[in-house]
Design an enzyme around this catalytic site. Structure first.
Site, short mmCIF file in Angstrom:
data_model
loop_
_atom_site.label_atom_id
_atom_site.label_comp_id
_atom_site.label_asym_id
_atom_site.label_seq_id
_atom_site.Cartn_x
_atom_site.Cartn_y
_atom_site.Cartn_z
N LYS A 125 42.34 47.74 36.34
CA LYS A 125 40.89 48.00 36.33
C LYS A 125 40.60 49.42 36.82
O LYS A 125 39.76 50.12 36.25
CB LYS A 125 40.16 46.97 37.19
CG LYS A 125 40.14 45.59 36.57
CD LYS A 125 39.50 44.56 37.48
CE LYS A 125 39.52 43.18 36.86
NZ LYS A 125 38.90 42.18 37.72
N ALA A 138 42.98 41.68 45.85
CA ALA A 138 43.66 42.96 45.85
C ALA A 138 42.69 44.06 45.47
O ALA A 138 41.68 43.82 44.81
CB ALA A 138 44.83 42.93 44.87
N SER A 187 39.43 46.03 41.70
CA SER A 187 39.70 44.90 42.59
C SER A 187 39.78 43.63 41.76
O SER A 187 39.15 43.52 40.71
CB SER A 187 38.60 44.79 43.64
OG SER A 187 38.95 43.86 44.63
N ASP A 188 40.57 42.68 42.24
CA ASP A 188 40.67 41.41 41.55
C ASP A 188 41.06 40.33 42.57
O ASP A 188 41.66 40.63 43.60
CB ASP A 188 41.70 41.44 40.42
CG ASP A 188 41.48 40.31 39.44
OD1 ASP A 188 40.57 40.45 38.60
OD2 ASP A 188 42.18 39.29 39.52
N SER A 189 40.71 39.11 42.25
CA SER A 189 41.06 37.95 43.08
C SER A 189 41.58 36.85 42.19
O SER A 189 41.12 36.70 41.05
CB SER A 189 39.84 37.43 43.84
OG SER A 189 39.36 38.40 44.74
#
Length: 192
Positions: free
Chosen positions: A54, A105, A68-70
């Protein structure tokens, strides 16, 4: 000023509350394709790879780009955002009485290169959820929780899903904010 490569209201609210000047420009990546390429990778590695993708997907010559990612894991199963209210109810029934791991993250790109990345873990014990609770919860929270991995917004009624949470609140909200702020200071984007 940084670029937030996300349309997440939670991530934007965290940055705004922390006094970080940003412009939101959501990244367009094929998350499922990247995940498929990473079969066998640990969940934290997948979350970090998605955050990096991203950050790299939104080019900016002047500002750092924050991706960011979850993702949520329970046992050997990884859960994505629910595609429908029915799938959201299925996810909640699967979570009921069990422990989920939430991997969040973040990555910063500068000049088309990853300058920094970090993954964090929160462990959330879901209480036993009745079908009546699940329906009333989704009546109140759908479709907003359809944009949330884990089918909850901890800052809203989602807090009622849990008996216990281990990990910092920012990780649970979807971004390890304290390490992000430290990295922005290291990059000279925030005062030290």
């Amino acid at each position: 000023m940084i670029v937030l490569a996300s349309k997440s209201a939670s991530r934007a609210a965290m940055l705004a509350a922390a006094g970080v000047a940003f412009e939101a420009r959501p990244a367009a990546i094929d998350e499922r394709a990247l995940e498929a390429d990473m079969q066998g990778a640990r969940p934290d590695q997948v979350a970090l790879a998605l955050a990096e993708a991203k950050a790299l997907a939104v080019p900016d010559a002047d500002s750092p780009v924050l991706g960011s990612d979850s993702l949520v894991v329970m046992g050997d199963r990884r859960f994505d955002k629910p595609a429908s209210r029915e799938q959201a109810a299925e996810h909640l029934r699967a979570f009921s009485g069990r422990t989920m791991q939430l991997h969040s993250a973040a990555a910063l790109a500068r000049g088309g290169e990853i300058a920094w990345g970090h993954a964090a873990l929160a462990t959330l014990q879901v209480r036993v959820l009745s079908d009546a609770f699940i329906e009333s919860y989704l009546d109140a929270e759908w479709p907003e929780v359809g944009h949330c991995v884990g089918v909850f917004r901890i800052e809203a009624l989602g807090v009622q899903l849990f008996e216990r949470i281990e990990g910092d609140q920012f990780t649970v909200l979807g971004m390890p904010l304290l390490p992000v702020l430290g990295a922005l200071r290291d990059l000279g984007e925030l005062p030290a």
